[in-house]
Design a protein around this motif. Structure first.
Motif, mmCIF file in Angstrom:
data_model
loop_
_atom_site.group_PDB
_atom_site.id
_atom_site.type_symbol
_atom_site.label_atom_id
_atom_site.label_comp_id
_atom_site.label_asym_id
_atom_site.label_seq_id
_atom_site.Cartn_x
_atom_site.Cartn_y
_atom_site.Cartn_z
ATOM 1 N N ARG A 25 0.835 -1.199 0.000
ATOM 2 C CA ARG A 25 0.000 0.000 0.000
ATOM 3 C C ARG A 25 0.874 1.255 0.000
ATOM 4 N NH1 ARG A 25 -5.441 0.056 1.384
ATOM 5 N NH2 ARG A 25 -6.388 -1.970 1.819
ATOM 6 N N SER A 29 0.857 4.063 -2.967
ATOM 7 C CA SER A 29 0.579 5.460 -2.610
ATOM 8 C C SER A 29 1.658 6.386 -3.148
ATOM 9 C CB SER A 29 0.465 5.616 -1.090
ATOM 10 O OG SER A 29 1.722 5.402 -0.459
ATOM 11 N N PRO A 56 -8.005 -2.664 -2.719
ATOM 12 C CA PRO A 56 -6.722 -2.050 -2.993
ATOM 13 C C PRO A 56 -6.806 -0.937 -4.027
ATOM 14 C CG PRO A 56 -6.847 -4.236 -3.979
ATOM 15 C CD PRO A 56 -8.066 -4.071 -3.133
ATOM 16 N N SER A 57 -5.712 -0.187 -4.116
ATOM 17 C CA SER A 57 -5.594 0.910 -5.075
ATOM 18 C C SER A 57 -5.700 0.387 -6.505
ATOM 19 C CB SER A 57 -4.235 1.590 -4.854
ATOM 20 O OG SER A 57 -3.812 2.282 -5.993
#
Length: 254
Positions: A25, A29, A56-57
Motif C-alpha cells: 500500500r 501510494s 486495494p488501489s
C-alpha cells in the motif's frame, strides 16, 4: 523513466499476507504498480473479503497461483503445504510473470518475496529480475536464519536436521537479547517430520535467498531492534507496519 512494476508474493498465512499488503500500500501510494500474488486458496478468501472492506488501489492487481494442494487437503498440515509449494509454485510463478511480461509496459521489474519463500530466488535469477526479501516479523527471527551457518559451526544445531544440540541460552551478538534455541521455529512447529521440512525448505532456502537478494526489508525499526540491524546491515527497517485505516478491515485482513 522505466515503468516500475513490483510483483509481491507472501507466505500463505495471515501473519505474512497482512504486513506485506500494508507495505505494498505504501508503494502504490507513491505511484508504483504492484501485482500481489497469493495462493489460490488465500486469493479466494481475499476476494470474498473485498466485498465488505476497503479494496486495494487501482495500482494494485491481485493474482493467484496454485499451491500444489488439492481442494480437499488440510492446509493446516504445514509440512505438506510447505513441501508442495516449493515443488510446484516456481513453475507457476514463472508462467505468470511471462504472461505479464508479454506487455512491454507491464513488465515485472522487481520481485518482493516473503523471506520464507526462498524458492523465489531461483525464479528471479532465471528471469533476470531483481529480488527483495520481506521479513513480516521481527528482525531477530530473520537474523537467526541468516546465522544458521554460525549456529552449525558452534554446534548449537545439527547441520543436517537443525536439531537443537545445546540446551542453553545463546546470543547472536552481544547487543542482542538472549535466545533459547528450543524456541527456534523449525524446532517446535510440530512433529519431527514437519520440523525437518521447515528447516530444509523455509530456513535453509531462506538463508540462501537472503544472502543472494538485492535487498532485505523488515517489518521492524532500528529503535526496537538495533542489535539485529547492526549485526546484519543488509536488513533495512521499514516498520512496524500498521493498518492504514483502523476504522475498517482491509485487504489482507482475513
Amino acid at each position: 523513466m522505466k515503468n516500475i512494476h513490483i510483483l509481491a508474493i507472501p507466505y500463505p498465512a495471515q501473519g505474512h499476507v497482512m504486513p506485506l499488503m500494508e507495505a505494498t500500500r505504501c508503494f502504490t501510494s507513491n505511484g508504483l504498480k504492484v501485482t500481489f500474488v497469493n495462493t489460490e486458496f488465500i486469493h479466494k478468501r481475499l476476494m470474498s473479503a473485498c466485498l465488505e472492506i476497503d479494496c486495494p488501489s487501482d495500482l494494485m492487481q491481485l493474482a493467484s497461483i496454485p499451491d500444489g494442494m488439492e481442494p480437499c487437503d488440510d492446509r493446516n498440515d504445514h509440512g505438506k503445504l510447505a513441501k508442495t509449494m516449493f515443488q510446484l509454485m516456481p513453475n507457476k510463478l514463472e508462467k505468470l510473470i511471462n504472461d505479464i511480461n508479454k506487455n512491454d509496459d507491464e513488465k515485472i521489474t522487481c520481485i518482493i518475496a516473503d523471506c520464507y519463500m526462498g524458492w523465489v530466488l531461483k525464479v528471479a535469477r532465471k528471469m533476470g529480475i531483481r529480488l527483495t526479501l520481506f521479513c513480516p516479523c521481527s528482525a531477530a527471527v530473520l537474523a537467526v536464519s541468516m546465522s544458521l551457518q554460525k549456529l552449525m559451526d558452534d554446534e548449537v544445531i545439527n547441520c543436517r536436521s537443525g536439531e537443537i544440540l545445546k540446551e542453553q541460552m545463546i546470543q547472536l551478538s552481544t547487543s542482542m537479547p538472549l535466545m533459547d534455541p528450543a524456541n527456534f521455529v523449525w524446532a517446535c512447529i510440530g512433529d519431527p517430520v514437519t520440523n525437518q521440512i521447515f528447516f530444509d525448505y523455509l530456513f535453509l532456502e531462506g538463508k540462501d535467498a537472503a544472502e543472494a537478494a538485492d535487498h532485505i526489508i523488515c517489518n521492524s525499526s532500528m529503535e526496537l531492534e538495533p542489535g539485529a540491524f547492526t549485526l546484519f546491515p543488509k536488513m533495512l527497517p521499514i516498520g512496524p507496519l500498521l493498518a492504514t485505516n483502523n476504522a475498517t478491515r482491509q485487504v489482507g485482513h482475513l
